[in-house]
Design a protein around this motif. Sequence first.
Motif, PDB file in Angstrom:
ATOM      1  N   GLN A 129     -31.070 -11.963  -5.360  1.00  0.00           N
ATOM      2  CA  GLN A 129     -32.037 -11.058  -4.741  1.00  0.00           C
ATOM      3  C   GLN A 129     -32.486 -11.622  -3.399  1.00  0.00           C
ATOM      4  OE1 GLN A 129     -35.429 -10.319  -7.202  1.00  0.00           O
ATOM      5  NE2 GLN A 129     -36.329  -8.796  -5.811  1.00  0.00           N
ATOM      6  N   ILE A 130     -32.404 -10.796  -2.369  1.00  0.00           N
ATOM      7  CA  ILE A 130     -32.807 -11.249  -1.041  1.00  0.00           C
ATOM      8  C   ILE A 130     -34.326 -11.235  -0.919  1.00  0.00           C
ATOM      9  CG2 ILE A 130     -32.708  -8.951   0.034  1.00  0.00           C
ATOM     10  CD1 ILE A 130     -31.516 -10.399   2.531  1.00  0.00           C
ATOM     11  N   VAL A 131     -34.878 -12.265  -0.295  1.00  0.00           N
ATOM     12  CA  VAL A 131     -36.332 -12.394  -0.125  1.00  0.00           C
ATOM     13  C   VAL A 131     -36.619 -12.868   1.287  1.00  0.00           C
ATOM     14  CG1 VAL A 131     -36.840 -12.874  -2.562  1.00  0.00           C
ATOM     15  CG2 VAL A 131     -36.298 -14.760  -1.007  1.00  0.00           C
ATOM     16  N   SER A 132     -37.835 -12.577   1.753  1.00  0.00           N
ATOM     17  CA  SER A 132     -38.288 -13.034   3.061  1.00  0.00           C
ATOM     18  C   SER A 132     -38.990 -14.374   2.902  1.00  0.00           C
ATOM     19  CB  SER A 132     -39.240 -12.024   3.694  1.00  0.00           C
ATOM     20  OG  SER A 132     -39.783 -12.525   4.898  1.00  0.00           O
ATOM     21  N   VAL A 133     -38.641 -15.324   3.740  1.00  0.00           N
ATOM     22  CA  VAL A 133     -39.262 -16.647   3.669  1.00  0.00           C
ATOM     23  C   VAL A 133     -40.023 -16.971   4.951  1.00  0.00           C
ATOM     24  CG1 VAL A 133     -37.597 -17.572   2.036  1.00  0.00           C
ATOM     25  CG2 VAL A 133     -37.112 -17.705   4.494  1.00  0.00           C
ATOM     26  N   SER A 134     -40.294 -15.982   5.766  1.00  0.00           N
ATOM     27  CA  SER A 134     -41.031 -16.173   7.014  1.00  0.00           C
ATOM     28  C   SER A 134     -42.160 -15.167   7.069  1.00  0.00           C
ATOM     29  CB  SER A 134     -40.123 -16.007   8.230  1.00  0.00           C
ATOM     30  OG  SER A 134     -40.880 -16.083   9.429  1.00  0.00           O
ATOM     31  N   ALA A 135     -43.359 -15.661   7.439  1.00  0.00           N
ATOM     32  CA  ALA A 135     -44.517 -14.783   7.558  1.00  0.00           C
ATOM     33  C   ALA A 135     -44.628 -14.169   8.946  1.00  0.00           C
ATOM     34  CB  ALA A 135     -45.803 -15.553   7.239  1.00  0.00           C
ATOM     35  N   ALA A 136     -43.797 -14.592   9.881  1.00  0.00           N
ATOM     36  CA  ALA A 136     -43.868 -14.093  11.254  1.00  0.00           C
ATOM     37  C   ALA A 136     -42.900 -12.920  11.420  1.00  0.00           C
ATOM     38  CB  ALA A 136     -43.528 -15.211  12.244  1.00  0.00           C
ATOM     39  N   ALA A 137     -43.437 -11.782  11.822  1.00  0.00           N
ATOM     40  CA  ALA A 137     -42.583 -10.606  12.013  1.00  0.00           C
ATOM     41  C   ALA A 137     -41.643 -10.788  13.191  1.00  0.00           C
ATOM     42  CB  ALA A 137     -43.455  -9.367  12.214  1.00  0.00           C
ATOM     43  N   SER A 138     -42.041 -11.617  14.159  1.00  0.00           N
ATOM     44  CA  SER A 138     -41.207 -11.827  15.346  1.00  0.00           C
ATOM     45  C   SER A 138     -40.024 -12.745  15.058  1.00  0.00           C
ATOM     46  CB  SER A 138     -42.049 -12.428  16.473  1.00  0.00           C
ATOM     47  OG  SER A 138     -42.618 -13.664  16.061  1.00  0.00           O
ATOM     48  N   ASP A 139     -40.084 -13.489  13.938  1.00  0.00           N
ATOM     49  CA  ASP A 139     -38.997 -14.410  13.595  1.00  0.00           C
ATOM     50  C   ASP A 139     -38.686 -14.288  12.107  1.00  0.00           C
ATOM     51  OD1 ASP A 139     -37.093 -16.396  13.722  1.00  0.00           O
ATOM     52  OD2 ASP A 139     -38.548 -18.018  13.449  1.00  0.00           O
ATOM     53  N   PRO A 140     -38.137 -13.155  11.691  1.00  0.00           N
ATOM     54  CA  PRO A 140     -37.860 -12.963  10.266  1.00  0.00           C
ATOM     55  C   PRO A 140     -36.753 -13.891   9.782  1.00  0.00           C
ATOM     56  CG  PRO A 140     -36.910 -11.170  11.537  1.00  0.00           C
ATOM     57  CD  PRO A 140     -37.722 -11.994  12.493  1.00  0.00           C
ATOM     58  N   GLN A 141     -36.958 -14.500   8.634  1.00  0.00           N
ATOM     59  CA  GLN A 141     -35.976 -15.380   8.020  1.00  0.00           C
ATOM     60  C   GLN A 141     -35.820 -14.972   6.562  1.00  0.00           C
ATOM     61  OE1 GLN A 141     -36.738 -19.544   8.634  1.00  0.00           O
ATOM     62  NE2 GLN A 141     -37.389 -19.246  10.751  1.00  0.00           N
ATOM     63  N   MET A 142     -34.588 -14.906   6.126  1.00  0.00           N
ATOM     64  CA  MET A 142     -34.299 -14.420   4.788  1.00  0.00           C
ATOM     65  C   MET A 142     -33.647 -15.533   3.969  1.00  0.00           C
ATOM     66  SD  MET A 142     -35.508 -11.553   5.556  1.00  0.00           S
ATOM     67  CE  MET A 142     -35.309 -10.687   3.997  1.00  0.00           C
ATOM     68  N   ALA A 143     -33.735 -15.370   2.666  1.00  0.00           N
ATOM     69  CA  ALA A 143     -33.089 -16.271   1.730  1.00  0.00           C
ATOM     70  C   ALA A 143     -32.727 -15.472   0.488  1.00  0.00           C
ATOM     71  CB  ALA A 143     -34.003 -17.438   1.380  1.00  0.00           C
ATOM     72  N   TYR A 144     -32.066 -16.148  -0.462  1.00  0.00           N
ATOM     73  CA  TYR A 144     -31.648 -15.487  -1.687  1.00  0.00           C
ATOM     74  C   TYR A 144     -32.200 -16.248  -2.886  1.00  0.00           C
ATOM     75  CZ  TYR A 144     -28.308 -12.693   0.977  1.00  0.00           C
ATOM     76  OH  TYR A 144     -27.730 -11.822   1.871  1.00  0.00           O
ATOM     77  N   ASP A 145     -32.855 -15.511  -3.774  1.00  0.00           N
ATOM     78  CA  ASP A 145     -33.250 -16.059  -5.064  1.00  0.00           C
ATOM     79  C   ASP A 145     -32.123 -15.795  -6.047  1.00  0.00           C
ATOM     80  OD1 ASP A 145     -35.656 -17.064  -4.275  1.00  0.00           O
ATOM     81  OD2 ASP A 145     -36.856 -15.385  -4.992  1.00  0.00           O
ATOM     82  N   VAL A 146     -31.613 -16.876  -6.633  1.00  0.00           N
ATOM     83  CA  VAL A 146     -30.437 -16.802  -7.490  1.00  0.00           C
ATOM     84  C   VAL A 146     -30.818 -17.240  -8.897  1.00  0.00           C
ATOM     85  CG1 VAL A 146     -28.081 -17.620  -7.840  1.00  0.00           C
ATOM     86  CG2 VAL A 146     -28.952 -17.275  -5.515  1.00  0.00           C
ATOM     87  N   THR A 147     -30.315 -16.513  -9.879  1.00  0.00           N
ATOM     88  CA  THR A 147     -30.549 -16.843 -11.283  1.00  0.00           C
ATOM     89  C   THR A 147     -29.211 -16.981 -11.985  1.00  0.00           C
ATOM     90  OG1 THR A 147     -32.613 -15.594 -11.296  1.00  0.00           O
ATOM     91  CG2 THR A 147     -31.666 -16.147 -13.429  1.00  0.00           C
ATOM     92  N   THR A 148     -29.058 -18.098 -12.713  1.00  0.00           N
ATOM     93  CA  THR A 148     -27.887 -18.327 -13.561  1.00  0.00           C
ATOM     94  C   THR A 148     -28.376 -18.483 -14.997  1.00  0.00           C
ATOM     95  OG1 THR A 148     -27.915 -20.742 -13.405  1.00  0.00           O
ATOM     96  CG2 THR A 148     -26.839 -19.552 -11.605  1.00  0.00           C
ATOM     97  N   PRO A 149     -27.489 -18.590 -15.975  1.00  0.00           N
ATOM     98  CA  PRO A 149     -27.957 -18.710 -17.364  1.00  0.00           C
ATOM     99  C   PRO A 149     -28.927 -19.861 -17.610  1.00  0.00           C
ATOM    100  CG  PRO A 149     -25.619 -18.197 -17.345  1.00  0.00           C
ATOM    101  CD  PRO A 149     -26.017 -18.441 -15.908  1.00  0.00           C
TER     102      PRO A 149
END
Length: 247
Positions: A124-144
Amino acid sequence: MQDYYRLLGVDVTASAAEIEQAYQRQKNRLSRRTADPAMQARLREVHTGYEILAHPGRRLAYNVLLAQEPLPELPPDPMAQLMARYAPAARWLNAALVAFCLLLALDWALPGQEFAGETVLIRQIVSVSAAASDPQMAYDVTTPRTAFRVPSRYGHRVRKGMRVTVSQTPLLGVVRRISAPPTAPGEPAIFKASGGNIYGSFSPLLGVLLVVATLGVLPGRSPEMRVNTAVVGFLLAVVALVVLIWF
């Protein structure tokens, strides 16, 4: 016992001349208000004190009696009482913070757990930056058996259904590294998860916390130091927990 030194306004080591000057000064001041009964009584006390302190023999005997008088009890300091009240609890809190730091150190030092062949169940893609001018994304990954976050640049390495090898700490389960087959030439086979910063860039925070908490545990410390170190240590521990959970 009346303190004639204090009444005349002189020190215990005052000379005869200083006592004479103090007596005359008090006498002149009080004589202007002799109509006041209270001032008359005060003038008589000043005169009595002068007669005792101006005579060497009487002064010596008076000094002996004055030295035997118990010192006046000072009113208790409310802040000191408050510190003394909370000092035992503060020491226990400091001890718990020391144990917390040692737990993290042990978690970092012990060999990690490795889960090979973990299938990516959720990405699932998530935002890891609180600044709208510098958006940074990451992925939350779940395995068994694990859950972790990876930077967006490694998102294509952990698509749903792919198999990865996850390495995490043995006690707290902080994911440190992920291994996945490269999808392009030059890509590293092993890359870091977004977590685990408490063992990386934020590790000096744990050192400061350990020093502060240890100062509050050592014997012979004042109640004020125990309480102050507990307060500072608690705030540092909150920051450490936020880094451990969120970052």
